[in-house]
Structure formats: structure tokens, C-alpha cells
Write a protein that holds these residues in place. Sequence first.
Motif, PDB file in Angstrom:
ATOM      1  N   LEU A 170       0.790  -0.777   0.512  1.00  0.00           N
ATOM      2  CA  LEU A 170       0.165   0.094  -0.146  1.00  0.00           C
ATOM      3  C   LEU A 170       0.561   1.200  -0.312  1.00  0.00           C
ATOM      4  CD1 LEU A 170      -3.001  -0.840   2.610  1.00  0.00           C
ATOM      5  CD2 LEU A 170      -2.951  -1.125  -0.086  1.00  0.00           C
ATOM      6  N   THR A 171       1.859   1.350   0.268  1.00  0.00           N
ATOM      7  CA  THR A 171       2.837   2.375   0.625  1.00  0.00           C
ATOM      8  C   THR A 171       3.545   2.844  -0.149  1.00  0.00           C
ATOM      9  OG1 THR A 171       3.173   1.753   3.000  1.00  0.00           O
ATOM     10  CG2 THR A 171       4.366   3.769   2.196  1.00  0.00           C
ATOM     11  N   ALA A 172       4.183   1.366  -1.423  1.00  0.00           N
ATOM     12  CA  ALA A 172       4.730   1.722  -2.696  1.00  0.00           C
ATOM     13  C   ALA A 172       3.346   1.863  -3.625  1.00  0.00           C
ATOM     14  CB  ALA A 172       4.834   0.227  -2.687  1.00  0.00           C
ATOM     15  N   LEU A 173       2.655   1.820  -3.516  1.00  0.00           N
ATOM     16  CA  LEU A 173       1.240   2.122  -4.624  1.00  0.00           C
ATOM     17  C   LEU A 173       1.304   3.957  -3.960  1.00  0.00           C
ATOM     18  CD1 LEU A 173      -1.091  -0.416  -4.256  1.00  0.00           C
ATOM     19  CD2 LEU A 173       0.251   0.511  -6.251  1.00  0.00           C
ATOM     20  N   LEU A 189      11.982   0.479  -4.240  1.00  0.00           N
ATOM     21  CA  LEU A 189      12.594   0.001  -3.725  1.00  0.00           C
ATOM     22  C   LEU A 189      11.775  -0.496  -2.138  1.00  0.00           C
ATOM     23  CD1 LEU A 189      15.032   0.217  -1.506  1.00  0.00           C
ATOM     24  CD2 LEU A 189      14.414   1.999  -0.033  1.00  0.00           C
ATOM     25  N   PHE A 190      10.561  -0.097  -2.014  1.00  0.00           N
ATOM     26  CA  PHE A 190       9.557  -0.666  -1.302  1.00  0.00           C
ATOM     27  C   PHE A 190       9.036  -2.188  -2.306  1.00  0.00           C
ATOM     28  CE2 PHE A 190       9.314   2.716   1.527  1.00  0.00           C
ATOM     29  CZ  PHE A 190       8.136   2.232   2.486  1.00  0.00           C
ATOM     30  N   MET A 191       9.051  -2.108  -3.269  1.00  0.00           N
ATOM     31  CA  MET A 191       8.543  -2.975  -4.381  1.00  0.00           C
ATOM     32  C   MET A 191      10.282  -4.195  -4.014  1.00  0.00           C
ATOM     33  SD  MET A 191       5.954  -2.496  -5.304  1.00  0.00           S
ATOM     34  CE  MET A 191       5.081  -4.103  -6.174  1.00  0.00           C
ATOM     35  N   LEU A 192      11.105  -3.567  -3.989  1.00  0.00           N
ATOM     36  CA  LEU A 192      12.097  -5.144  -3.505  1.00  0.00           C
ATOM     37  C   LEU A 192      11.967  -4.903  -2.287  1.00  0.00           C
ATOM     38  CD1 LEU A 192      14.882  -6.066  -4.867  1.00  0.00           C
ATOM     39  CD2 LEU A 192      15.682  -3.631  -3.757  1.00  0.00           C
ATOM     40  N   THR A 193      11.448  -4.339  -1.430  1.00  0.00           N
ATOM     41  CA  THR A 193      11.727  -4.903   0.085  1.00  0.00           C
ATOM     42  C   THR A 193      10.844  -5.642  -0.140  1.00  0.00           C
ATOM     43  OG1 THR A 193      12.511  -2.515   1.214  1.00  0.00           O
ATOM     44  CG2 THR A 193      11.340  -3.661   2.124  1.00  0.00           C
ATOM     45  N   LEU A 194       9.765  -5.924  -0.265  1.00  0.00           N
ATOM     46  CA  LEU A 194       8.753  -6.637  -0.482  1.00  0.00           C
ATOM     47  C   LEU A 194       8.952  -7.756  -0.393  1.00  0.00           C
ATOM     48  CD1 LEU A 194       5.350  -7.990   0.289  1.00  0.00           C
ATOM     49  CD2 LEU A 194       4.387  -6.699  -2.111  1.00  0.00           C
ATOM     50  N   ILE A 195       9.359  -8.101  -1.300  1.00  0.00           N
ATOM     51  CA  ILE A 195       9.876  -9.674  -2.096  1.00  0.00           C
ATOM     52  C   ILE A 195      11.104  -9.754  -1.223  1.00  0.00           C
ATOM     53  CG2 ILE A 195      11.826 -10.454  -4.385  1.00  0.00           C
ATOM     54  CD1 ILE A 195      10.367  -8.372  -6.595  1.00  0.00           C
ATOM     55  N   ILE A 196      11.569  -9.730  -0.827  1.00  0.00           N
ATOM     56  CA  ILE A 196      12.335  -9.847   0.031  1.00  0.00           C
ATOM     57  C   ILE A 196      11.942 -10.648   1.468  1.00  0.00           C
ATOM     58  CG2 ILE A 196      14.704  -9.386   1.863  1.00  0.00           C
ATOM     59  CD1 ILE A 196      15.516  -7.396  -0.279  1.00  0.00           C
ATOM     60  N   GLU A 197      11.318  -9.679   2.631  1.00  0.00           N
ATOM     61  CA  GLU A 197      10.147  -9.920   2.870  1.00  0.00           C
ATOM     62  C   GLU A 197       9.557 -11.047   2.821  1.00  0.00           C
ATOM     63  OE1 GLU A 197      10.103  -8.717   6.292  1.00  0.00           O
ATOM     64  OE2 GLU A 197      11.609  -6.662   5.791  1.00  0.00           O
TER      65      GLU A 197
END
Length: 354
Positions: free
Chosen positions: A114-117, A279-287
Amino acid sequence: MPFMSVKFTLQKRVKLAQGLWMLYWLSVIVGILIFSVGIFFKIELRKRSELMDNNESHLVPNLLILMGMLACGANAFGGKVCHDSLDPMKFAKWKPMLKPYLLLCCGFNILLLLTALLCFLMQFAVYLTLSEGLKNSIKFYKDTDTPGRCFMKRTLDMTQIEFRCCGNNNFRDWFEVQWISNRYLDMSNDEVKEVLKTSHLSLLSRVLSNVEGKYLMDSVPFSCCNPGSPRPCIQHHLTNNSAHYDYDHRTEELNIWTRGCREALFSYYSSMMNSIGALFMLTLIIESVDMAGLKYLSTALETMADPENPECESEGWLLDKGVKETFAEMLAKLKTLGKKNQVEEGGDAQEAAT
């Protein structure tokens, strides 16, 4: 039947635990990066808050700071669990917390998405607030003696110099406002009196769209000057070719910046927000990888045939049941909760009636 089950030996469990430990601490570093980016973004917005119409744009940096702190805390906990997972005594302490922790991680991943969007969608709001804020900033540029606007001139001048821009849409925005304070106008000067008395569309070479009582000129502040121009800066009488030697305002515009500050600032902030969204989308993948790995590790440790013999094989899986069965079970639980709430509301209403 478990979904995506995998057989694990001791060596595979050790490698999985070590890999997850490293990945979780990488996520902690990413969380620190998100927190730092949030602080930087907030500072950048605060530096030019006078040029913005409202404070709605601070929602994104505030969320970044919050999400960075949550990421650091959640991933540090996950790293500790992975570090202790190969010690049965230590892992037994964390075991009851794993299910709530994984649920919290699911919620955290939804917040990340949601934050990335929001980073992508809020750009239009930033564009609007910049447009209105810059328009007002130009209008209040001369009010250096007015409380609350004392530093407006300095902020706008520094912005035009730093971002190589002029005006809101372009340099002609300065022709439509009186940007020189009356304090610095000689009211006894005949030229000043003539300009102040000039009506609409008179003396076009010197005054554009003039309004009675305002000192309007076809001039711009010094901060609009382009230092790369081969000739000394021409900032006054920009539309009057006869006022300057070898000058044609229709072709010679290297003298001042022709790009508007709204476009320059929006380009700066939108590129920053796009980078943050990525960056948030990359973080989402890592999480998501962290969650999947921890689920495999916890189930692999729980299904060991002989917990006292670390050499024995075990089986790990991503979901206890198939995807359809898992979703059906979740929907059933949600419906049950809804019915319970309805019954409780009905019971409360009956009690109130009696």
C-alpha cells in the motif's frame, strides 16, 4: 496435503537457517535505508514547505519513517529466531510466537504494498500543491517585512538557483505580479509614478498586463539568470529589443532559465518517489522470501521424527493445506467472525430493549 512440501536433511536445515539469518539482517539494513530515506525526504519537503500549498505531501515521508522502524524491529526478531532455530532448547522458547509473527509479517507486507502504491499515486497531489504554492510564493516574494513571509524571497531565490528554473510555469509569471517591494521604490520618481498609473495593455514594451496601483514590469529576479549565458545577464526589459544591444527576446533566451519551477520541482520529487516505490517493491520481495523461508524452517523442525537426533530427516512446507483449501478456510473463519458480531449486536439490542 501440505502445499509445496520439501524434504530436509540436517545439512539443508543448517543452510536454510544460515541463509535466512543473513537475509533477515539484510532486511534490517534495508529498513534502516527506508528510515533514512524517509528522514531525507521529510527534510527536503520541509526546506521548501513555503513553496507548497499544504502539508498533505508529508504523509509519504511519515509512512517511510514508520515502515523503516517496523522493518528493523520485525526483521531483527526474525533473525534472532533463525539464529536460535538449530538449538532445540532456544527454539522451543520462540515456537509459540511463530504463528502470530508470520501473521504480523503478512500484514506488514500488505502495508508495504500500500505504501509503494501511495508513493506512485501521491505524485499528482504533490504536483497540485506545488502549482498553487509556487503561485502564492511569487505573489508574496516582495513581503520581506511581513511576519511569516520574511524568508519567502530567500527560499524562492535559492530554489530558482538550485533547480535552474524561473517562475511557476515559466519566467513570464514574474511579469504578472509586483515582485519589488514598495519599500525599494522611489515614489517621487516620474517613471515609477507612470508605471503605477498605467492601465491595462499600455506601454507594452515596459509593462505587460498592468493593473493600476501595481509596479509591473517585464523583468525577473536575479536568481533567474543563467550563469552559462555568454553575455551579461539581462533581467530587466526582457521583451524590449531596443533596450539592449544586439538582442531579440524571441530567439535569445539563454540569458535566463526558461524552465518553470513547478516542472523542475515536480520532476525532482516524482523521481524520488518513484525510487522509493521501487525500493518498497524490492523490500516486499525480500520480506516474502523471508516469510516463506521461515515457514519452511519452522515446519521442518516441527516434523523431525526424532527431535533428539539432529541427523534425522524432516519435511517442511509452505501451507498446511492446498491453496484452495487454505483460502476456503480463511473465508469460513471470516464468515464465522461476522456471524458472531451480528449475534452479539442482536443480544445487546435485546438487552437494551428489556
